[in-house]
Design a protein around this motif. Structure first.
Motif, PDB file in Angstrom:
ATOM      1  N   UNK A 145       0.771  -1.102   0.128  1.00 18.02           N
ATOM      2  CA  UNK A 145       0.309  -0.247   0.005  1.00 18.02           C
ATOM      3  C   UNK A 145       1.070   1.085  -0.054  1.00 18.02           C
ATOM      4  N   UNK A 146       0.756   2.309  -1.215  1.00 18.80           N
ATOM      5  CA  UNK A 146       1.669   3.399  -0.818  1.00 18.80           C
ATOM      6  C   UNK A 146       0.635   4.695  -0.567  1.00 18.80           C
ATOM      7  N   UNK A 147      -1.068   4.741  -0.950  1.00 17.46           N
ATOM      8  CA  UNK A 147      -1.410   5.324  -0.453  1.00 17.46           C
ATOM      9  C   UNK A 147      -2.424   5.101   0.213  1.00 17.46           C
ATOM     10  N   UNK A 148      -3.400   6.233   1.426  1.00 18.11           N
ATOM     11  CA  UNK A 148      -4.494   5.654   1.778  1.00 18.11           C
ATOM     12  C   UNK A 148      -5.159   6.910   1.820  1.00 18.11           C
ATOM     13  N   UNK A 149      -6.447   7.546   1.170  1.00 20.52           N
ATOM     14  CA  UNK A 149      -6.571   9.222   1.349  1.00 20.52           C
ATOM     15  C   UNK A 149      -8.281   8.918   1.408  1.00 20.52           C
ATOM     16  N   UNK A 150      -8.785   9.841   1.859  1.00 18.47           N
ATOM     17  CA  UNK A 150     -10.710   9.900   2.064  1.00 18.47           C
ATOM     18  C   UNK A 150     -10.646  10.930   1.544  1.00 18.47           C
ATOM     19  N   UNK A 188     -14.285  13.501  -0.490  1.00 20.98           N
ATOM     20  CA  UNK A 188     -15.281  12.285  -0.659  1.00 20.98           C
ATOM     21  C   UNK A 188     -16.506  11.635   0.047  1.00 20.98           C
ATOM     22  N   UNK A 189     -15.998  11.407   0.554  1.00 23.17           N
ATOM     23  CA  UNK A 189     -16.830  10.042   1.762  1.00 23.17           C
ATOM     24  C   UNK A 189     -16.705   8.203   1.048  1.00 23.17           C
ATOM     25  N   UNK A 190     -15.535   8.473   0.729  1.00 21.00           N
ATOM     26  CA  UNK A 190     -14.623   7.020   0.771  1.00 21.00           C
ATOM     27  C   UNK A 190     -13.129   7.213   0.106  1.00 21.00           C
ATOM     28  N   UNK A 191     -12.657   5.337   0.913  1.00 23.43           N
ATOM     29  CA  UNK A 191     -11.925   5.733   0.851  1.00 23.43           C
ATOM     30  C   UNK A 191     -10.797   5.364  -0.697  1.00 23.43           C
ATOM     31  N   UNK A 192      -9.051   5.926  -0.954  1.00 21.40           N
ATOM     32  CA  UNK A 192      -8.614   5.533  -2.305  1.00 21.40           C
ATOM     33  C   UNK A 192      -8.043   5.735  -1.466  1.00 21.40           C
ATOM     34  N   UNK A 193      -7.438   3.958  -2.220  1.00 14.93           N
ATOM     35  CA  UNK A 193      -5.934   2.769  -1.231  1.00 14.93           C
ATOM     36  C   UNK A 193      -5.157   3.019  -2.866  1.00 14.93           C
ATOM     37  N   UNK A 194      -4.264   3.456  -3.101  1.00 16.12           N
ATOM     38  CA  UNK A 194      -2.983   3.165  -3.913  1.00 16.12           C
ATOM     39  C   UNK A 194      -1.587   2.434  -3.893  1.00 16.12           C
ATOM     40  N   UNK A 195      -1.458   1.156  -4.963  1.00 13.68           N
ATOM     41  CA  UNK A 195      -0.572  -0.087  -3.583  1.00 13.68           C
ATOM     42  C   UNK A 195      -0.194  -0.926  -5.773  1.00 13.68           C
ATOM     43  N   UNK A 196       0.147  -1.887  -4.852  1.00 13.32           N
ATOM     44  CA  UNK A 196       0.523  -2.710  -5.765  1.00 13.32           C
ATOM     45  C   UNK A 196       0.149  -4.629  -5.257  1.00 13.32           C
ATOM     46  N   UNK A 197      -0.533  -5.424  -6.850  1.00 14.23           N
ATOM     47  CA  UNK A 197      -0.886  -6.724  -6.121  1.00 14.23           C
ATOM     48  C   UNK A 197       0.395  -7.314  -6.190  1.00 14.23           C
TER      49      UNK A 197
END
Length: 88
Positions: free
Chosen positions: A49-54, A56-65
């Protein structure tokens, strides 16, 4: 004369409204916590997981599988429902 009374009344209402303190609303904490969304991202195949951001009412998670591909997951911050699962 009636116009003058109405004008004076309107000025009074504006003055009262301006004197009232503004109600600032504190941001609400999401129902789904940071720890929960981290676990949900891992359960959906994200290993790095590189970044987690809240936002507009949603969690946005960026990373790699597991294969190293970039992924972006969006979860509803109230229900935890997976809204988007994208490969970049």
């Amino acid at each position: 004369m009636l116009k003058l009374r109405i004008t004076i009344a309107m000025i009074g209402f504006v003055a009262i409204a301006a004197a009232l303190p503004a109600r600032a609303q504190a941001p609400q904490a999401p129902a789904v916590s940071l720890e929960q969304v981290t676990k949900m991202a891992r359960d959906n195949g994200m290993v790095l997981i590189r970044q987690i951001e809240l936002d507009d009412g949603k969690w946005e998670v960026e990373g790699r599988d597991r294969t190293g591909e970039r992924r972006e997951l969006h979860f509803d911050a109230t229900s935890g429902k997976l809204l988007r699962n994208e490969r970049d």
